[in-house]
Design an enzyme around this catalytic site. Structure first.
Site, PDB file in Angstrom:
ATOM      1  N   ARG A 141      -9.626   0.222   9.292  1.00 48.37           N
ATOM      2  CA  ARG A 141      -9.050  -1.340   9.628  1.00 48.37           C
ATOM      3  C   ARG A 141     -10.258  -2.197  10.144  1.00 48.37           C
ATOM      4  NH1 ARG A 141      -3.301   0.221   9.487  1.00 48.37           N
ATOM      5  NH2 ARG A 141      -1.993  -1.704   9.577  1.00 48.37           N
TER       6      ARG A 141
ATOM      7  N   ARG B 113       0.121  -9.433  13.637  1.00 45.93           N
ATOM      8  CA  ARG B 113      -0.530  -8.456  12.512  1.00 45.93           C
ATOM      9  C   ARG B 113      -1.437  -9.038  11.476  1.00 45.93           C
ATOM     10  NH1 ARG B 113       4.514  -5.662  10.901  1.00 45.93           N
ATOM     11  NH2 ARG B 113       3.328  -4.191   9.802  1.00 45.93           N
TER      12      ARG B 113
ATOM     13  N   LYS C 122       0.789  -1.220   0.081  1.00 44.92           N
ATOM     14  CA  LYS C 122       0.006  -0.067  -0.104  1.00 44.92           C
ATOM     15  C   LYS C 122       0.919   1.332   0.196  1.00 44.92           C
ATOM     16  CE  LYS C 122      -2.214  -1.180   3.921  1.00 44.92           C
ATOM     17  NZ  LYS C 122      -1.249  -2.500   3.975  1.00 44.92           N
TER      18      LYS C 122
ATOM     19  N   ARG D  55      11.664  -5.571   5.153  1.00 50.97           N
ATOM     20  CA  ARG D  55      10.986  -3.942   4.797  1.00 50.97           C
ATOM     21  C   ARG D  55      12.260  -3.116   5.560  1.00 50.97           C
ATOM     22  NH1 ARG D  55       5.209  -2.100   5.504  1.00 50.97           N
ATOM     23  NH2 ARG D  55       5.293  -2.834   7.429  1.00 50.97           N
TER      24      ARG D  55
HETATM   25  P1  ADP Z   1       2.078  -1.996   3.296  1.00 51.38           P
HETATM   26  O1  ADP Z   1       2.233  -0.311   3.336  1.00 51.38           O
HETATM   27  O2  ADP Z   1       1.065  -2.312   2.490  1.00 51.38           O
HETATM   28  O3  ADP Z   1       2.376  -2.404   4.612  1.00 51.38           O
HETATM   29  P2  ADP Z   1       4.760  -1.608   1.963  1.00 51.38           P
HETATM   30  O4  ADP Z   1       4.525  -0.835   0.447  1.00 51.38           O
HETATM   31  O5  ADP Z   1       5.516  -0.982   3.213  1.00 51.38           O
HETATM   32  O6  ADP Z   1       3.286  -2.414   2.439  1.00 51.38           O
HETATM   33  O7  ADP Z   1       5.570  -2.931   1.293  1.00 51.38           O
HETATM   34  C1  ADP Z   1       5.911  -3.694   2.326  1.00 51.38           C
HETATM   35  C2  ADP Z   1       7.147  -4.357   1.871  1.00 51.38           C
HETATM   36  O8  ADP Z   1       7.316  -4.987   0.543  1.00 51.38           O
HETATM   37  C3  ADP Z   1       8.302  -3.515   1.448  1.00 51.38           C
HETATM   38  O9  ADP Z   1       9.777  -3.816   1.998  1.00 51.38           O
HETATM   39  C4  ADP Z   1       8.403  -3.112   0.184  1.00 51.38           C
HETATM   40  O10 ADP Z   1       9.518  -2.612  -0.373  1.00 51.38           O
HETATM   41  C5  ADP Z   1       8.062  -4.392  -0.499  1.00 51.38           C
HETATM   42  N1  ADP Z   1       7.177  -4.550  -1.486  1.00 51.38           N
HETATM   43  C6  ADP Z   1       6.343  -3.616  -2.051  1.00 51.38           C
HETATM   44  N2  ADP Z   1       5.775  -3.928  -3.196  1.00 51.38           N
HETATM   45  C7  ADP Z   1       6.510  -5.091  -3.596  1.00 51.38           C
HETATM   46  C8  ADP Z   1       6.378  -5.947  -4.702  1.00 51.38           C
HETATM   47  N3  ADP Z   1       5.492  -5.716  -5.804  1.00 51.38           N
HETATM   48  N4  ADP Z   1       7.144  -6.911  -4.768  1.00 51.38           N
HETATM   49  C9  ADP Z   1       8.015  -7.451  -4.011  1.00 51.38           C
HETATM   50  N5  ADP Z   1       8.153  -6.603  -2.627  1.00 51.38           N
HETATM   51  C10 ADP Z   1       7.442  -5.489  -2.607  1.00 51.38           C
HETATM   52  P1  AMP Z   2       0.826   0.592   9.257  1.00 50.89           P
HETATM   53  O1  AMP Z   2       1.982   1.495   9.039  1.00 50.89           O
HETATM   54  O2  AMP Z   2      -0.225   0.924   8.508  1.00 50.89           O
HETATM   55  O3  AMP Z   2       1.269  -0.917   9.142  1.00 50.89           O
HETATM   56  O4  AMP Z   2       0.313   0.497  10.872  1.00 50.89           O
HETATM   57  C1  AMP Z   2       1.323   0.325  12.036  1.00 50.89           C
HETATM   58  C2  AMP Z   2       0.475   0.016  13.161  1.00 50.89           C
HETATM   59  O5  AMP Z   2      -0.176   1.187  13.581  1.00 50.89           O
HETATM   60  C3  AMP Z   2      -0.692  -0.914  13.130  1.00 50.89           C
HETATM   61  O6  AMP Z   2      -0.011  -2.268  13.328  1.00 50.89           O
HETATM   62  C4  AMP Z   2      -1.576  -0.531  14.311  1.00 50.89           C
HETATM   63  O7  AMP Z   2      -0.983  -0.873  15.508  1.00 50.89           O
HETATM   64  C5  AMP Z   2      -1.610   1.067  14.186  1.00 50.89           C
HETATM   65  N1  AMP Z   2      -2.488   1.396  13.396  1.00 50.89           N
HETATM   66  C6  AMP Z   2      -2.519   1.963  11.967  1.00 50.89           C
HETATM   67  N2  AMP Z   2      -3.837   2.319  11.394  1.00 50.89           N
HETATM   68  C7  AMP Z   2      -4.654   1.964  12.185  1.00 50.89           C
HETATM   69  C8  AMP Z   2      -6.049   1.942  12.313  1.00 50.89           C
HETATM   70  N3  AMP Z   2      -6.584   2.331  11.159  1.00 50.89           N
HETATM   71  N4  AMP Z   2      -6.735   1.555  13.326  1.00 50.89           N
HETATM   72  C9  AMP Z   2      -5.958   0.931  14.183  1.00 50.89           C
HETATM   73  N5  AMP Z   2      -4.545   0.744  14.539  1.00 50.89           N
HETATM   74  C10 AMP Z   2      -4.102   1.464  13.485  1.00 50.89           C
END
Ligand code: ADP
Ligand code: AMP
Length: 215
Positions: free
Chosen positions: A88, A170, A13, A127
Site C-alpha cells: 500500500r 481511507r 479486490k 458492505r
Molecule cells: P475491497 O476488497 O477492494 O475493499 P470488496 O471486494 O470488499 O472491496 O468490495 C467492496 C463492496 O463492493 C462490497 O460490499 C462488495 O459486495 C461490493 N462489490 C464488489 N464488486 C462489486 C461490483 N462489481 N459492483 C457492485 N458492488 C460490488
Molecule cells: P483492508 O481490509 O485491505 O481494507 O484493510 C483494512 C485496514 O487494515 C486498512 O485501512 C489499514 O488500516 C490496515 N492495512 C491493511 N493492509 C495494510 C497495509 N498493507 N499497510 C498498512 N495498513 C494496512
C-alpha cells in the site's frame, strides 16, 4: 502465478480474490484479514494495529513487511500467491521486491481494479463482511439469507472502518500513499488494469482474460 491486486478500498479486490483463488488455485493473502484476525484474538499485533485501522490510517510499514515476509515463507506460497491489500506504500513495494528477489521468484503481474470515487463510497457503506473473509453488499451483492454468509453460514457484520468518517479518510490515504504504486508498477512493466465498474461476473471475465496468460 505470483500476483498483486491493486485498487482503492471498495474496488472489489476481496470479491474478485475469492474467484481468482478458486480458478487459479493460489492462496489469497489479505493483510486486512490478517490484521482483523489479530484484532479479534487480541494479539499484541492486533492491539498495536487497532487504532490505525479504526481511524482508516495505514498500519506502519515495518509491521506489514514483517507480516508479509512471514506469510510468503509458508509452504503454501511455494507455487504462487495472490496479495490483496499489500503493498500500500512505495516502501512496502520495495520491501516486497527484496523479499521476492532473495527467493528468485519475482512478481508476474500487478492487477489494478479501477473504480471511480463516487462508486466507492456507496460500495463501502453498504458492505457486510463475514469472519471467513467473504464480502457482501446490502444492495449490489446480497447474501441469499439476510445477515448470513452464503459460504459458511456465519453472521455478517459491518466493519468499524466502513463508517462515513473512516471511509473518507481511507480514500484520501489511498490517493496520497497507494495510488503512486500504479506508476511504480507501470514503470516495472508489471501493471495490467481492468475496469472495476459493471457486474461482478463481467469483471471476473475481464480478469481471466489477463490472468490466463500466467497460468
Ligand atoms: P475491497 O476488497 O477492494 O475493499 P470488496 O471486494 O470488499 O472491496 O468490495 C467492496 C463492496 O463492493 C462490497 O460490499 C462488495 O459486495 C461490493 N462489490 C464488489 N464488486 C462489486 C461490483 N462489481 N459492483 C457492485 N458492488 C460490488
Ligand atoms: P483492508 O481490509 O485491505 O481494507 O484493510 C483494512 C485496514 O487494515 C486498512 O485501512 C489499514 O488500516 C490496515 N492495512 C491493511 N493492509 C495494510 C497495509 N498493507 N499497510 C498498512 N495498513 C494496512
Amino acid at each position: 502465478m505470483r500476483l498483486v491486486l491493486l485498487g482503492p478500498p471498495g474496488a472489489g479486490k476481496g470479491t474478485q480474490a475469492k474467484r481468482i483463488a478458486d480458478e487459479y488455485r493460489v492462496p489469497h493473502i489479505s493483510t486486512g484479514d490478517i490484521l482483523r484476525e489479530n484484532l479479534r484474538a487480541e494479539t499484541p499485533l492486533g492491539l498495536e494495529a487497532k487504532g490505525f485501522m479504526d481511524r482508516g490510517e495505514l498500519v506502519p510499514d515495518e509491521v506489514l513487511v514483517g507480516i508479509i515476509r512471514d506469510r510468503l515463507g509458508k509452504p503454501d506460497c511455494a507455487g504462487g500467491f495472490m496479495l490483496d491489500g499489500y503493498p500500500r506504500t512505495i516502501p512496502q513495494a520495495t520491501a516486497l521486491g527484496e523479499i521476492l528477489g532473495e527467493k528468485g521468484t519475482p512478481l508476474d503481474v500487478v492487477l489494478n481494479i479501477d473504480v471511480p470515487d463516487e462508486e466507492l463510497v456507496s460500495r463501502l457503506s453498504g458492505r457486510r463482511m463475514c469472519e471467513c473473509g467473504a464480502s457482501y453488499h446490502v444492495q449490489f451483492n446480497p447474501p441469499a439469507v439476510e445477515g448470513v454468509c452464503d459460504a459458511c453460514g456465519g453472521r455478517l457484520y459491518q466493519r468499524d472502518d466502513d463508517k462515513e468518517d473512516a471511509i473518507r479518510n481511507r480514500l484520501q490515504v489511498y490517493s496520497d500513499q497507494t495510488q503512486p504504486l500504479i506508476d511504480f508498477y507501470s514503470k516495472e512493466s508489471l501493471l495490467a488494469s481492468v475496469d472495476g465498474t459493471g457486474g461482478i461476473d463481467e469483471i471476473f471475465a475481464a480478469i481471466k482474460k489477463i490472468l490466463d496468460a500466467y497460468k
